[in-house]
Design a protein around this motif. Structure first.
Motif, PDB file in Angstrom:
ATOM      1  N   VAL A  12      34.523 -21.384 -40.327  1.00 30.64           N
ATOM      2  CA  VAL A  12      35.135 -21.229 -41.651  1.00 30.64           C
ATOM      3  C   VAL A  12      34.075 -21.376 -42.743  1.00 30.64           C
ATOM      4  O   VAL A  12      34.034 -20.598 -43.702  1.00 30.64           O
ATOM      5  CB  VAL A  12      36.269 -22.259 -41.864  1.00 30.64           C
ATOM      6  CG1 VAL A  12      36.805 -22.190 -43.293  1.00 30.64           C
ATOM      7  CG2 VAL A  12      37.408 -22.019 -40.868  1.00 30.64           C
ATOM      8  N   ASN A  13      33.194 -22.359 -42.573  1.00 35.73           N
ATOM      9  CA  ASN A  13      32.165 -22.613 -43.589  1.00 35.73           C
ATOM     10  C   ASN A  13      31.126 -21.498 -43.687  1.00 35.73           C
ATOM     11  O   ASN A  13      30.457 -21.364 -44.712  1.00 35.73           O
ATOM     12  CB  ASN A  13      31.467 -23.943 -43.316  1.00 35.73           C
ATOM     13  CG  ASN A  13      32.320 -25.135 -43.695  1.00 35.73           C
ATOM     14  OD1 ASN A  13      33.380 -24.982 -44.296  1.00 35.73           O
ATOM     15  ND2 ASN A  13      31.877 -26.321 -43.345  1.00 35.73           N
ATOM     16  N   ASN A  15      31.874 -18.514 -43.947  1.00 32.65           N
ATOM     17  CA  ASN A  15      32.459 -17.575 -44.907  1.00 32.65           C
ATOM     18  C   ASN A  15      32.036 -16.131 -44.593  1.00 32.65           C
ATOM     19  O   ASN A  15      31.462 -15.428 -45.431  1.00 32.65           O
ATOM     20  CB  ASN A  15      32.054 -17.954 -46.335  1.00 32.65           C
ATOM     21  CG  ASN A  15      32.848 -17.193 -47.379  1.00 32.65           C
ATOM     22  OD1 ASN A  15      33.955 -16.736 -47.131  1.00 32.65           O
ATOM     23  ND2 ASN A  15      32.274 -17.062 -48.560  1.00 32.65           N
ATOM     24  N   GLN A  22      39.413 -18.331 -53.657  1.00 30.36           N
ATOM     25  CA  GLN A  22      40.664 -17.996 -52.978  1.00 30.36           C
ATOM     26  C   GLN A  22      41.831 -18.855 -53.453  1.00 30.36           C
ATOM     27  O   GLN A  22      42.979 -18.429 -53.381  1.00 30.36           O
ATOM     28  CB  GLN A  22      40.510 -18.159 -51.462  1.00 30.36           C
ATOM     29  CG  GLN A  22      39.459 -17.260 -50.852  1.00 30.36           C
ATOM     30  CD  GLN A  22      39.287 -17.529 -49.376  1.00 30.36           C
ATOM     31  OE1 GLN A  22      40.158 -17.220 -48.574  1.00 30.36           O
ATOM     32  NE2 GLN A  22      38.160 -18.135 -49.013  1.00 30.36           N
ATOM     33  N   HIS A  23      41.527 -20.063 -53.903  1.00 32.82           N
ATOM     34  CA  HIS A  23      42.589 -21.014 -54.251  1.00 32.82           C
ATOM     35  C   HIS A  23      42.557 -21.404 -55.726  1.00 32.82           C
ATOM     36  O   HIS A  23      43.126 -22.424 -56.106  1.00 32.82           O
ATOM     37  CB  HIS A  23      42.476 -22.267 -53.378  1.00 32.82           C
ATOM     38  CG  HIS A  23      42.488 -21.962 -51.908  1.00 32.82           C
ATOM     39  ND1 HIS A  23      43.602 -21.502 -51.257  1.00 32.82           N
ATOM     40  CD2 HIS A  23      41.506 -22.038 -50.983  1.00 32.82           C
ATOM     41  CE1 HIS A  23      43.311 -21.327 -49.976  1.00 32.82           C
ATOM     42  NE2 HIS A  23      42.049 -21.638 -49.785  1.00 32.82           N
ATOM     43  N   ASP A  30      35.642 -22.400 -52.380  1.00 32.65           N
ATOM     44  CA  ASP A  30      36.831 -23.153 -51.976  1.00 32.65           C
ATOM     45  C   ASP A  30      37.224 -22.928 -50.528  1.00 32.65           C
ATOM     46  O   ASP A  30      38.103 -23.619 -50.006  1.00 32.65           O
ATOM     47  CB  ASP A  30      38.015 -22.849 -52.916  1.00 32.65           C
ATOM     48  CG  ASP A  30      38.301 -21.369 -53.054  1.00 32.65           C
ATOM     49  OD1 ASP A  30      37.694 -20.570 -52.327  1.00 32.65           O
ATOM     50  OD2 ASP A  30      39.144 -21.026 -53.909  1.00 32.65           O
ATOM     51  N   TYR A  31      36.578 -21.999 -49.839  1.00 36.51           N
ATOM     52  CA  TYR A  31      36.803 -21.836 -48.398  1.00 36.51           C
ATOM     53  C   TYR A  31      36.395 -23.096 -47.632  1.00 36.51           C
ATOM     54  O   TYR A  31      36.871 -23.342 -46.521  1.00 36.51           O
ATOM     55  CB  TYR A  31      36.019 -20.625 -47.857  1.00 36.51           C
ATOM     56  CG  TYR A  31      34.543 -20.670 -48.166  1.00 36.51           C
ATOM     57  CD1 TYR A  31      33.638 -21.330 -47.335  1.00 36.51           C
ATOM     58  CD2 TYR A  31      34.043 -20.052 -49.314  1.00 36.51           C
ATOM     59  CE1 TYR A  31      32.298 -21.392 -47.638  1.00 36.51           C
ATOM     60  CE2 TYR A  31      32.693 -20.101 -49.615  1.00 36.51           C
ATOM     61  CZ  TYR A  31      31.825 -20.770 -48.776  1.00 36.51           C
ATOM     62  OH  TYR A  31      30.494 -20.829 -49.077  1.00 36.51           O
ATOM     63  N   ASP A  34      39.261 -25.148 -46.696  1.00 36.06           N
ATOM     64  CA  ASP A  34      40.008 -24.660 -45.534  1.00 36.06           C
ATOM     65  C   ASP A  34      39.471 -25.244 -44.229  1.00 36.06           C
ATOM     66  O   ASP A  34      40.219 -25.450 -43.274  1.00 36.06           O
ATOM     67  CB  ASP A  34      39.942 -23.126 -45.461  1.00 36.06           C
ATOM     68  CG  ASP A  34      40.626 -22.460 -46.647  1.00 36.06           C
ATOM     69  OD1 ASP A  34      41.567 -23.060 -47.203  1.00 36.06           O
ATOM     70  OD2 ASP A  34      40.211 -21.335 -47.011  1.00 36.06           O
ATOM     71  N   SER A  35      38.172 -25.522 -44.185  1.00 32.94           N
ATOM     72  CA  SER A  35      37.573 -26.052 -42.958  1.00 32.94           C
ATOM     73  C   SER A  35      38.043 -27.469 -42.647  1.00 32.94           C
ATOM     74  O   SER A  35      37.914 -27.931 -41.505  1.00 32.94           O
ATOM     75  CB  SER A  35      36.043 -26.025 -43.049  1.00 32.94           C
ATOM     76  OG  SER A  35      35.568 -26.938 -44.025  1.00 32.94           O
ATOM     77  N   TRP A  37      40.977 -28.416 -42.236  1.00 31.71           N
ATOM     78  CA  TRP A  37      42.025 -28.314 -41.211  1.00 31.71           C
ATOM     79  C   TRP A  37      41.437 -28.423 -39.805  1.00 31.71           C
ATOM     80  O   TRP A  37      42.142 -28.779 -38.859  1.00 31.71           O
ATOM     81  CB  TRP A  37      42.784 -26.993 -41.343  1.00 31.71           C
ATOM     82  CG  TRP A  37      43.572 -26.874 -42.610  1.00 31.71           C
ATOM     83  CD1 TRP A  37      43.307 -26.074 -43.683  1.00 31.71           C
ATOM     84  CD2 TRP A  37      44.780 -27.583 -42.946  1.00 31.71           C
ATOM     85  NE1 TRP A  37      44.251 -26.241 -44.663  1.00 31.71           N
ATOM     86  CE2 TRP A  37      45.173 -27.152 -44.243  1.00 31.71           C
ATOM     87  CE3 TRP A  37      45.554 -28.531 -42.292  1.00 31.71           C
ATOM     88  CZ2 TRP A  37      46.306 -27.647 -44.873  1.00 31.71           C
ATOM     89  CZ3 TRP A  37      46.683 -29.024 -42.917  1.00 31.71           C
ATOM     90  CH2 TRP A  37      47.046 -28.587 -44.189  1.00 31.71           C
ATOM     91  N   TYR A  90      45.643 -27.758 -54.076  1.00 27.44           N
ATOM     92  CA  TYR A  90      45.207 -27.508 -52.696  1.00 27.44           C
ATOM     93  C   TYR A  90      43.808 -28.068 -52.466  1.00 27.44           C
ATOM     94  O   TYR A  90      43.577 -28.812 -51.498  1.00 27.44           O
ATOM     95  CB  TYR A  90      45.234 -26.005 -52.408  1.00 27.44           C
ATOM     96  CG  TYR A  90      44.818 -25.636 -50.996  1.00 27.44           C
ATOM     97  CD1 TYR A  90      45.726 -25.696 -49.952  1.00 27.44           C
ATOM     98  CD2 TYR A  90      43.508 -25.218 -50.722  1.00 27.44           C
ATOM     99  CE1 TYR A  90      45.350 -25.350 -48.657  1.00 27.44           C
ATOM    100  CE2 TYR A  90      43.125 -24.873 -49.434  1.00 27.44           C
ATOM    101  CZ  TYR A  90      44.048 -24.940 -48.406  1.00 27.44           C
ATOM    102  OH  TYR A  90      43.670 -24.603 -47.125  1.00 27.44           O
ATOM    103  N   LEU A  94      43.141 -31.526 -50.125  1.00 24.20           N
ATOM    104  CA  LEU A  94      42.352 -31.436 -48.897  1.00 24.20           C
ATOM    105  C   LEU A  94      41.003 -32.138 -49.017  1.00 24.20           C
ATOM    106  O   LEU A  94      40.630 -32.919 -48.135  1.00 24.20           O
ATOM    107  CB  LEU A  94      42.138 -29.969 -48.514  1.00 24.20           C
ATOM    108  CG  LEU A  94      43.334 -29.283 -47.872  1.00 24.20           C
ATOM    109  CD1 LEU A  94      43.034 -27.826 -47.564  1.00 24.20           C
ATOM    110  CD2 LEU A  94      43.747 -29.990 -46.594  1.00 24.20           C
TER     111      LEU A  94
END
Length: 198
Positions: A12-13, A15, A22-23, A30-31, A34-35, A37, A90, A94
Motif C-alpha cells: 500500500v505504501n 502507492n 484520496q481522503h 493519505d494512502y 490505508d496501510s 489496516w 479518516y 487511523l
C-alpha cells in the motif's frame, strides 16, 4: 503472520497507482493511512509473540498495563503536536490510533531489554529492532504524512524511513530464535536442577 500483514502494508505504501489526496485535500500522501489496516494487525501478532516471551504474571502485569497507558498518553501528545486540523476524520482516526498503538513497540523493546530471563545479547538486538519500528513510523507521521503542511518531504523521507524500517524488520524477524534460546536455556536449568536434586 506479522511479516505477511506488514508486507501487505508495504505494498500500500508503495502507492503503485500514484494516487494522492484520496481522503481529502490536505494530506497528499493519505494512502499511508490505508496501510494502517495491515500494519496494525501485523504488529499485533508481533506484540502477542513478545508478550509470550516476556511471560509476565501477577504484579508485573499491573505494572505493564500502567506503562502501556503512560506510553499511550505520551504518544497521543506527540501525535497532536504534528496533526493538521483539517486532515479529515479518516486520516485522524487511523493515524491517531496507530500512533498510540505503534508507540507500544518501544515499550515492549524496553521490557525485553530488562527481562533478565532472556539471553543478554539477543534481547539487546531484539529490543533495538522494536524501538526502531517506532522511530520509523514516527518519521512517517512527522515528515511524510503531516510534514510540509501535508505535502510531505517526499521522496527523501521515504528513503530515510526505509533504512529504519528494513533494519527493524530484519532484526525482529529473529524473535523465534530468541524464544528458542530461552526455551533451551530453561530446559538446561531444569535439567541441572533435577540432577542436583538427585
Amino acid at each position: 503472520m506479522s511479516v505477511l500483514f506488514c508486507l501487505a502494508g508495504d505494498l500500500v505504501n508503495f502507492n503503485l497507482t500514484q494516487s494522492y489526496f484520496q481522503h481529502g485535500t490536505v494530506v497528499k500522501h493519505d494512502y499511508l493511512a490505508d496501510s494502517v489496516w495491515f500494519f496494525m494487525p501485523g504488529y499485533l501478532f508481533l506484540y502477542l509473540a513478545c508478550w509470550r516471551l516476556l511471560n509476565y504474571s501477577g504484579v508485573q502485569v499491573v505494572y505493564f498495563m500502567l506503562a502501556v497507558l503512560l506510553t499511550a498518553l505520551l504518544a497521543l501528545c506527540s501525535y497532536l503536536s504534528m496533526h493538521l486540523p483539517d486532515s479529515g476524520w479518516y486520516i485522524t482516526l487511523l493515524t491517531g490510533s496507530y500512533a498510540v498503538f505503534i508507540a507500544q513497540t518501544t515499550l515492549l523493546g524496553f521490557c525485553l531489554l530488562t527481562r533478565s530471563s532472556l539471553p543478554k545479547v539477543p534481547r539487546f538486538y531484539l529490543a533495538f529492532g522494536l524501538i526502531l519500528a517506532t522511530v520509523a513510523d514516527a518519521l512517517i507521521g512527522q515528515f511524510w504524512i503531516f510534514g510540509n503542511e501535508g505535502q510531505g518531504y517526499y521522496p527523501q523521507i521515504r528513503a530515510i524511513n526505509w533504512v529504519f524500517y528494513i533494519t527493524s524488520q530484519a532484526i525482529v524477524i529473529h524473535l523465534p530464535l530468541v524464544a528458542l534460546a530461552q526455551a533451551h536455556s530453561s530446559s538446561r536449568t531444569c535439567a541441572a536442577d533435577a540432577g542436583f536434586a538427585k
